[in-house]
Design an enzyme around this catalytic site. Structure first.
Site, short mmCIF file in Angstrom:
data_model
loop_
_atom_site.label_atom_id
_atom_site.label_comp_id
_atom_site.label_asym_id
_atom_site.label_seq_id
_atom_site.Cartn_x
_atom_site.Cartn_y
_atom_site.Cartn_z
N CYS A 42 0.84 -1.19 0.00
CA CYS A 42 0.00 0.00 0.00
C CYS A 42 0.88 1.26 0.00
O CYS A 42 2.00 1.25 0.52
CB CYS A 42 -0.89 0.01 1.24
SG CYS A 42 -2.06 1.40 1.27
N ASP A 44 0.43 3.71 1.72
CA ASP A 44 0.41 4.29 3.07
C ASP A 44 1.83 4.57 3.56
O ASP A 44 2.70 3.70 3.52
CB ASP A 44 -0.30 3.30 4.01
CG ASP A 44 -0.62 3.92 5.35
OD1 ASP A 44 0.33 4.34 6.05
OD2 ASP A 44 -1.80 4.00 5.70
N ARG A 46 3.07 4.73 6.31
CA ARG A 46 3.54 3.98 7.49
C ARG A 46 4.01 2.57 7.15
O ARG A 46 4.50 1.86 8.02
CB ARG A 46 2.41 3.92 8.53
CG ARG A 46 1.95 5.29 8.99
CD ARG A 46 0.62 5.20 9.71
NE ARG A 46 -0.46 4.78 8.80
CZ ARG A 46 -1.73 4.65 9.16
NH1 ARG A 46 -2.09 4.89 10.40
NH2 ARG A 46 -2.64 4.28 8.28
N CYS A 108 -6.07 -0.12 6.96
CA CYS A 108 -5.84 0.52 5.66
C CYS A 108 -6.97 1.52 5.33
O CYS A 108 -8.15 1.17 5.33
CB CYS A 108 -5.76 -0.55 4.58
SG CYS A 108 -5.45 0.12 2.92
#
Ligand SMILES: [Zn+2]
Length: 219
Positions: A42, A44, A46, A108
């Site tokens: 992903c 993302d 993080r 997510c």
């Protein structure tokens, strides 16, 4: 954030990492890359593939997009979602990787937007993209879970969904048939940093510490 932070960060990187890895980096630059795995994760911020796997430059060929999605091969041309397909072809056809990892993460935001039907109205591309994860959220929705549990179950289902989509690519299917490629489904925990790993025998995700050899069921 001031962008200078990133530029200064590169200076620190050269001082703290590059200076101590000159021979290694010179070898990588002159001999080319030979990563062992294609990592599909992903976007993302993080979820940092190299960090969470303690990998060095040259070890992972990485694709990151919202909700770690692999559009099915037959939809790639019609929808124009060809960047993941291109990465798959390069990783297999040129780099000869032997492993493909689809790595989701609990909490997510992309999956949550689908589960809660809250994709922002002014994000038409995002809305269309997330439809590739919709079958997973529908399956998870049948379980009657709520809140974070519902999202996390949908995250796991989405990893399974994207692994199945991977197998629709002829290059993937062919290598799986010949036994020269392995697919792996992981879910990363943002707080504790562990991976839950898809176990094809029990068809569940299991905490990595329950599995003696990562990727291989213990019994
Ligand atoms: Zn995400």
């Amino acid at each position: 954030m001031n962008i200078d932070k990133l530029i200064r960060g590169n200076k620190s990187f050269r001082k703290e990492y590059v200076a101590g890895a000159r021979d290694f980096l010179e070898r990588l630059a002159s001999q080319g890359q030979s990563p062992g795995a294609l990592f599909i994760g992903c976007s993302d911020s993080r979820v940092v593939p190299e960090l969470l796997t303690s990998s060095s430059p040259g070890e992972l060929f990485v694709v990151r997009n919202v909700a770690n999605i692999v559009p099915p091969a037959d939809e790639v041309r019609s929808l124009g979602d060809d960047s993941v397909g291109a990465a798959i072809e390069y990783a297999l056809g040129v780099l000869n990787v032997e492993h493909i990892v689809v790595c989701g993460h609990y909490g997510c935001g992309g999956v949550r937007a689908l589960v809660e039907a809250h994709v922002p109205a002014d994000c038409p591309n995002l809305s269309e993209w997330l439809m590739h994860a919709a079958p997973a959220t529908v399956r998870a929705g049948r379980l009657g879970l709520t809140g974070g549990e519902a999202v996390d179950r949908a995250v796991e289902e989405n990893v399974e969904e994207q692994m199945a989509n991977l197998a629709t690519y002829p290059s993937v299917h062919d290598r799986l048939e010949r036994g020269v490629l392995q697919l792996h489904g992981w879910v990363y925990d943002l707080r504790a940093g562990y991976l839950s790993i898809w176990d094809p025998h029990t068809e569940t995700f299991r905490h990595m510490d329950e599995i003696r050899e990562p990727g291989v069921p213990s019994s």
